[in-house]
Design an enzyme around this catalytic site. Structure first.
Site, PDB file in Angstrom:
ATOM      1  N   HIS A   1      28.868  27.249  -1.085  1.00 35.29           N
ATOM      2  CA  HIS A   1      28.587  26.054  -1.083  1.00 35.29           C
ATOM      3  C   HIS A   1      27.409  25.871   0.526  1.00 35.29           C
ATOM      4  CE1 HIS A   1      31.102  23.638  -2.735  1.00 35.29           C
ATOM      5  NE2 HIS A   1      32.152  25.037  -2.645  1.00 35.29           N
TER       6      HIS A   1
ATOM      7  N   LYS B   1      24.345  10.866   4.944  1.00 35.27           N
ATOM      8  CA  LYS B   1      24.765  11.839   5.325  1.00 35.27           C
ATOM      9  C   LYS B   1      25.358  12.718   6.109  1.00 35.27           C
ATOM     10  CE  LYS B   1      21.148  12.380   2.890  1.00 35.27           C
ATOM     11  NZ  LYS B   1      21.491  13.778   2.128  1.00 35.27           N
ATOM     12  N   ARG B   2      26.267  13.899   6.603  1.00 38.19           N
ATOM     13  CA  ARG B   2      26.236  14.134   7.384  1.00 38.19           C
ATOM     14  C   ARG B   2      24.989  14.530   8.303  1.00 38.19           C
ATOM     15  NH1 ARG B   2      31.549  16.081   9.202  1.00 38.19           N
ATOM     16  NH2 ARG B   2      30.764  16.923  10.847  1.00 38.19           N
TER      17      ARG B   2
ATOM     18  N   LYS C   1      19.362  18.484   7.145  1.00 42.94           N
ATOM     19  CA  LYS C   1      18.959  17.201   5.994  1.00 42.94           C
ATOM     20  C   LYS C   1      17.671  15.608   6.329  1.00 42.94           C
ATOM     21  CE  LYS C   1      23.400  17.835   5.095  1.00 42.94           C
ATOM     22  NZ  LYS C   1      24.196  17.712   3.428  1.00 42.94           N
TER      23      LYS C   1
ATOM     24  N   THR D   1      25.598  15.557  -3.248  1.00 38.65           N
ATOM     25  CA  THR D   1      26.333  14.872  -4.134  1.00 38.65           C
ATOM     26  C   THR D   1      25.896  13.438  -3.652  1.00 38.65           C
ATOM     27  OG1 THR D   1      27.957  15.459  -2.863  1.00 38.65           O
ATOM     28  CG2 THR D   1      28.182  16.554  -5.182  1.00 38.65           C
TER      29      THR D   1
ATOM     30  N   LYS E   1      25.829   9.552  -6.450  1.00 32.43           N
ATOM     31  CA  LYS E   1      26.652   8.885  -6.295  1.00 32.43           C
ATOM     32  C   LYS E   1      25.161   7.760  -6.458  1.00 32.43           C
ATOM     33  CE  LYS E   1      30.141  11.078  -3.851  1.00 32.43           C
ATOM     34  NZ  LYS E   1      30.636  11.336  -2.903  1.00 32.43           N
TER      35      LYS E   1
HETATM   36  C1  26Q Z   1      33.644  26.348   8.821  1.00 32.05           C
HETATM   37  C2  26Q Z   1      34.143  26.806   9.314  1.00 32.05           C
HETATM   38  C3  26Q Z   1      34.784  26.563  10.317  1.00 32.05           C
HETATM   39  C4  26Q Z   1      34.919  25.412  10.546  1.00 32.05           C
HETATM   40  C5  26Q Z   1      34.117  24.905  10.385  1.00 32.05           C
HETATM   41  C6  26Q Z   1      34.017  25.006   9.019  1.00 32.05           C
HETATM   42  C7  26Q Z   1      33.386  24.413   7.805  1.00 32.05           C
HETATM   43  C8  26Q Z   1      33.867  23.122   7.148  1.00 32.05           C
HETATM   44  C9  26Q Z   1      32.904  22.391   6.075  1.00 32.05           C
HETATM   45  C10 26Q Z   1      32.188  24.814   7.211  1.00 32.05           C
HETATM   46  C11 26Q Z   1      31.173  23.713   5.823  1.00 32.05           C
HETATM   47  C12 26Q Z   1      31.798  23.319   5.660  1.00 32.05           C
HETATM   48  C13 26Q Z   1      31.479  21.954   4.752  1.00 32.05           C
HETATM   49  C14 26Q Z   1      30.502  22.038   3.802  1.00 32.05           C
HETATM   50  C15 26Q Z   1      30.016  21.161   3.043  1.00 32.05           C
HETATM   51  O1  26Q Z   1      30.641  20.309   2.845  1.00 32.05           O
HETATM   52  N1  26Q Z   1      28.628  21.678   1.920  1.00 32.05           N
HETATM   53  C16 26Q Z   1      28.585  20.693   1.218  1.00 32.05           C
HETATM   54  O2  26Q Z   1      28.862  21.074  -0.392  1.00 32.05           O
HETATM   55  C17 26Q Z   1      28.292  20.022  -0.791  1.00 32.05           C
HETATM   56  C18 26Q Z   1      29.425  20.434  -2.328  1.00 32.05           C
HETATM   57  O3  26Q Z   1      29.022  21.793  -2.567  1.00 32.05           O
HETATM   58  C19 26Q Z   1      27.011  20.134  -1.127  1.00 32.05           C
HETATM   59  O4  26Q Z   1      26.633  19.486  -2.167  1.00 32.05           O
HETATM   60  C20 26Q Z   1      25.944  20.444   0.104  1.00 32.05           C
HETATM   61  O5  26Q Z   1      24.415  21.353   0.007  1.00 32.05           O
HETATM   62  C21 26Q Z   1      27.211  20.951   0.649  1.00 32.05           C
HETATM   63  O6  26Q Z   1      26.126  21.067   2.094  1.00 32.05           O
END
Ligand code: 26Q
Length: 834
Positions: free
Chosen positions: A376, A567-568, A573, A675, A679
């Protein structure tokens, strides 16, 4: 004895036929009353809607329960191949509306309740969001669950039952303040604890090679500190089809014999402290959407999820098939939601070899044919790595297995590229250096039969850049699965007004086949239909205003263009680019350059990871700029900037129906998919966006006339980077020069000197990875085209209709059918409760 093997102690139970529970108004309301009065002990004097929410949810849960059992039986007796989605996050949001909708009981419930004088909305609003995720990846998992059930696919979701979900965000003096989200404080009506399916998870200790009676050598992982994984199951109903799948979330509980010795030796406090530390594993969701490397608790969580879920599947297998694993890979597959659960590759090897006596080769063949990995992110710095020393201490047996996988793998690499030591170094699962680290993405790739990205561009870039060596070795493993969102939550439930208009116009088959929305296209030319579309949009905008007013007392202009970026908060971004545009508009107003002005309300929302300083500064900047702009009399009726605090699933449900313009402005080549873009499009917002992630595919669906494209392409970004000189770009662009000047002179931080210096410095740096300044001109000019289009209401409404009509591709039903066609290969299992 494993719980799966236990004999039925109540042989009469399976035939305990329950009366069928109808979904008619009368029966539902009887059931509601029963729960409200008898179980919850409330009556008409009860002032809080919470208990009525619980009562109606229990009534619905009963109805789900029958279908849940029937689905379970169907899967069991058909002996079908099954899929398991492994994810550290499920951003479910609320469940009541979804249950009513998918059971087809919406009208019955609201009519029945209203006869009792109860407002259904009040009950809906009493439910807390289940915020067990950060953002896109977590919400995607929840949408996938909905689509799997709707497509009647035998898929179980496995995850963690965090006691605390995503923090709630307060804004104090313009800054983000996090508050823990104890979402379980009143319990969770939708879950069922299943103690009988608990598993024991090992940590620490050491390994020992032992020879058994037959002379066979086996590794034993001994002297471990164990934690129990207790499952809580949540029903996942398909859309009006009687299927109810399972989401199984694990909770960490101290083992019963917990440190008896220490208790007995009188070290009571130590023993209790250790118990608490065991139960800490599932206490809190990590609130980072990028990698925060090296936190031991996070690794504990990951292994806890992987081990509990795999043990669950393997014990179930053994209960049915004994120790014959020859068909295991034919009957099971695991989809890894990013690398977070990828320790599962090594854990499956451990279970097969150490617990079930398989040889390395057999176990490896099975593992490689059951695991599939979804990536991702394209940001190299976000790829997960774990120090070998940490992993060796916490998971000694898994570390040994990873080294052995690596040895076999490097032999493959050297057979393919003899003598290419540089390549072996690059591809090794172990990164050498001051501290050895395990590269989790490489472990996932090596152990999987499928590797996919989440949008066309993203998947191509994975092959070209991040994983190019692996692509060269195994091109057939790589594929793309463009993301989607579930139209049940993101259109039907969140925007009932628009959904009704669509159904009146083209019937309601589109709800389970979103490509049918294309039937709306001819109506874009129908003036009367456009008028109705416009009125529906205005109503949704009015509702959004009311939602916002619950947080803040600000008068938003209904006639304004609602320009939305939610978004975050992350530098890639580029919320900063949005702010530069807002300041540009403000500057024009101040200069009196307002001929043909289009009133605009810019809404920005999102959370910053608590440790991400720059992202937090961006929030502060947005709020400071908002304060200055909104309190300036000159901007009245022309420009507003609103920070939507505590962005969440619930907030997005309120926001997307009312958005006119969808901001998708990441630096090309950085956003894997996005995503939120889908929406918003589905709800008739028009996108202003770069050629990044799934924006490209949205553009393909709607055509250039219905999309505001701007900015450098991924290739141009790479080229421009070589001689990037933002300072001279600023000097040469008078508008940008004035914007930067306003920022630098402290206009937005008059009493807080210097606080934005670093942010400003970052966009002026030739090393700015996000190249914000490079896209400024193109963005501003494109925003002018947006205004022109919005000024022509007919034209805008046409674009809005065309966007919604072409959003069919972005249903997770399409995404999931592609996962199933190319990766899972499961057979749909229709369920009949009758
Ligand atoms: C990793 C290690 C330690 C702590 C947290 C994490 C961690 C947690 C969540 C790393 C990444 C995430 C989430 C990532 C994320 O949401 N990515 C998004 O995924 C979406 C679904 O595929 C995409 O549409 C977005 O582009 C992407 O940024």
């Amino acid at each position: 004895m494993s719980p799966h093997k236990s004999k039925n102690i109540h042989p009469t139970l399976p035939s305990l036929a329950l009366p069928e529970q109808g979904l008619k108004k009368k029966e539902l309301i009887e059931s509601f009353k029963q729960y409200y009065i008898h179980l919850l002990g409330r009556d008409e004097n009860c002032r809080t809607p919470y208990y009525a929410f619980e009562a109606i949810s229990l009534a619905l849960r009963d109805r789900l329960m029958e279908r849940w059992k029937a689905t379970h039986k169907k899967y069991k007796y058909s002996g079908c191949r099954r899929g398991f989605y492994l994810s550290m996050e499920y951003l479910l949001g609320r469940s009541l509306t979804n249950s009513m909708l998918n059971l087809g009981a919406k009208d019955a419930v609201s009519e029945g309740l209203s006869e009792l004088g109860i407002e259904t909305d009040e009950l809906i609003n009493a439910e807390l969001d289940a915020g067990l995720g950060n953002g896109g990846l977590g919400r995607l998992a929840a949408c996938f669950m909905d689509s799997c059930a709707t497509m009647q696919l035998p898929v179980i979701g496995y995850g963690l039952r965090y006691e605390y979900g995503m923090f709630t965000q307060n804004i104090v003096n313009g800054e983000q303040v996090e508050k823990p989200d104890h979402w379980l404080r009143r319990g969770n009506i939708w879950e069922i604890e299943r103690l009988e399916y608990s598993h024991r998870i090992k940590f620490c200790g050491r390994t020992q090679l032992q020879t058994d009676e037959s002379g066979k050598k086996r590794v034993h992982w001994i002297e471990t500190s164990d934690v129990l994984a207790v499952p809580f199951d949540t029903p996942v109903p398909g859309y009006c089809n009687d299927t109810v799948n399972t989401l199984r979330l694990w909770k960490a509980v101290a083992t019963e014999e917990f440190n008896l010795d220490e208790f007995n030796e009188g070290d009571y406090a130590e023993a209790v402290a250790e118990k608490i530390s065991a139960e800490n594993i599932t206490m809190v969701l990590y609130p980072n959407d990028a990698n925060e490397n090296g936190k031991e608790l996070r690794l504990r969580q990951q292994y806890f999820l992987a081990s509990a879920s795999l043990q669950d599947v393997v014990t179930h297998w053994v209960a049915l098939h004994g120790e014959d694993f020859s068909q295991f890979a034919a009957k099971n597959c695991f989809q890894l939601n990013d690398t977070h659960p990828s320790i599962a590759v090594a854990e499956l090897m451990r279970l097969l070899i150490d617990n079930h006596g398989l040889g390395w080769q057999d176990a490896w063949t099975i593992t490689r044919n059951t695991m599939a990995y979804t990536n991702h992110t394209l940001l190299p710095e976000a790829l997960e790595k774990w120090p070998v020393s940490l992993m060796r201490g916490l998971l000694p047996r898994l570390m040994e297995i990873i080294f052995e996988i690596n040895a076999h793998f490097l032999a493959e690499v050297s057979a393919h590229w003899p003598g290419d030591f540089e390549r072996q170094r690059r591809m090794s699962l172990i990164e050498e250096g001051e501290e050895q680290q395990v590269r989790m993405a490489y472990l996932a790739i090596v152990g999987s039969y499928s590797v996919n990205g989440v949008a066309e561009l993203h998947s191509r870039l994975l092959q070209r850049d991040l994983f190019s060596d692996f692509y060269a070795l195994w091109p057939q493993k790589f594929n793309n699965k463009t993301n989607g969102v579930t139209p049940r939550r993101w259109l039907i439930a969140s925007n009932p007004g628009l959904a009704a208009l669509i159904s009146e116009t083209i019937g309601d088959d589109w709800m389970s086949d979103l490509s049918l929305l294309k039937k709306l296209l001819p109506y874009a030319e129908d003036a009367e239909f456009r008028q109705r579309w416009y009125r529906t949009k205005q109503l949704a905008k009015q509702k959004l205003i009311e939602f916002k007013q619950q947080q803040h007392d600000i008068d938003i202009n209904l006639e304004a263009l609602f320009d939305v970026q939610v978004k975050r908060i992350h530098e890639y971004k580029r919320q900063l680019l949005n702010i530069l545009h807002v300041i540009y508009l403000y500057n024009r107003i101040k200069k009196g350059d307002t001929a043909n002005w289009v009133p605009r309300c810019v809404l920005i929302g999102g959370k910053a990871a608590p440790g991400y300083k720059a992202a937090k500064k961006i929030i502060k900047l947005i709020n400071n700029v908002a304060d200055v702009i909104n309190s300036d009399p000159d901007t009245q009726g022309k420009l507003q900037l609103v920070f939507l605090s505590d962005y969440s699933v619930l907030a997005m449900e309120k926001i997307c129906p009312g958005a006119d313009l969808s901001e998708q402005i990441s630096t090309a080549g950085k956003e894997a998919s996005g995503t939120g873009n889908m929406k918003l499009m589905m709800n008739g917002a028009v996108t202003i966006g770069t050629l990044d992630g799934a924006n490209i595919e949205i553009l393909e669906e709607v055509g250039e006339d219905n999309f505001f494209l701007f900015g450098l392409t991924e290739a141009q970004v790479a080229e421009r980077r070589k001689h990037y000189d933002p300072v001279s770009t600023i000097e040469q662009d008078e508008d940008l020069r004035q914007v930067v000047k306003l920022l630098e002179c402290g206009h937005f931080n008059q009493f807080e000197p210097g606080i934005f210096d670093e942010l400003i410095g970052s966009i002026k740096s030739p090393n700015d990875p996000w190249m914000t300044v490079a896209d400024f001109r193109s963005y501003i000019d494109t925003q002018k085209r947006v205004e022109e289009a919005y000024r022509d209401r007919d034209r805008w409404i046409k674009m809005s209709i065309i966007n919604c009509a072409n959003s069919g591709k972005f249903s997770t039903d399409r995404t999931i059918s592609e996962y199933n066609r190319d990766i899972w290969k499961l057979e749909s299992q229709p369920v009949g409760t009758k």
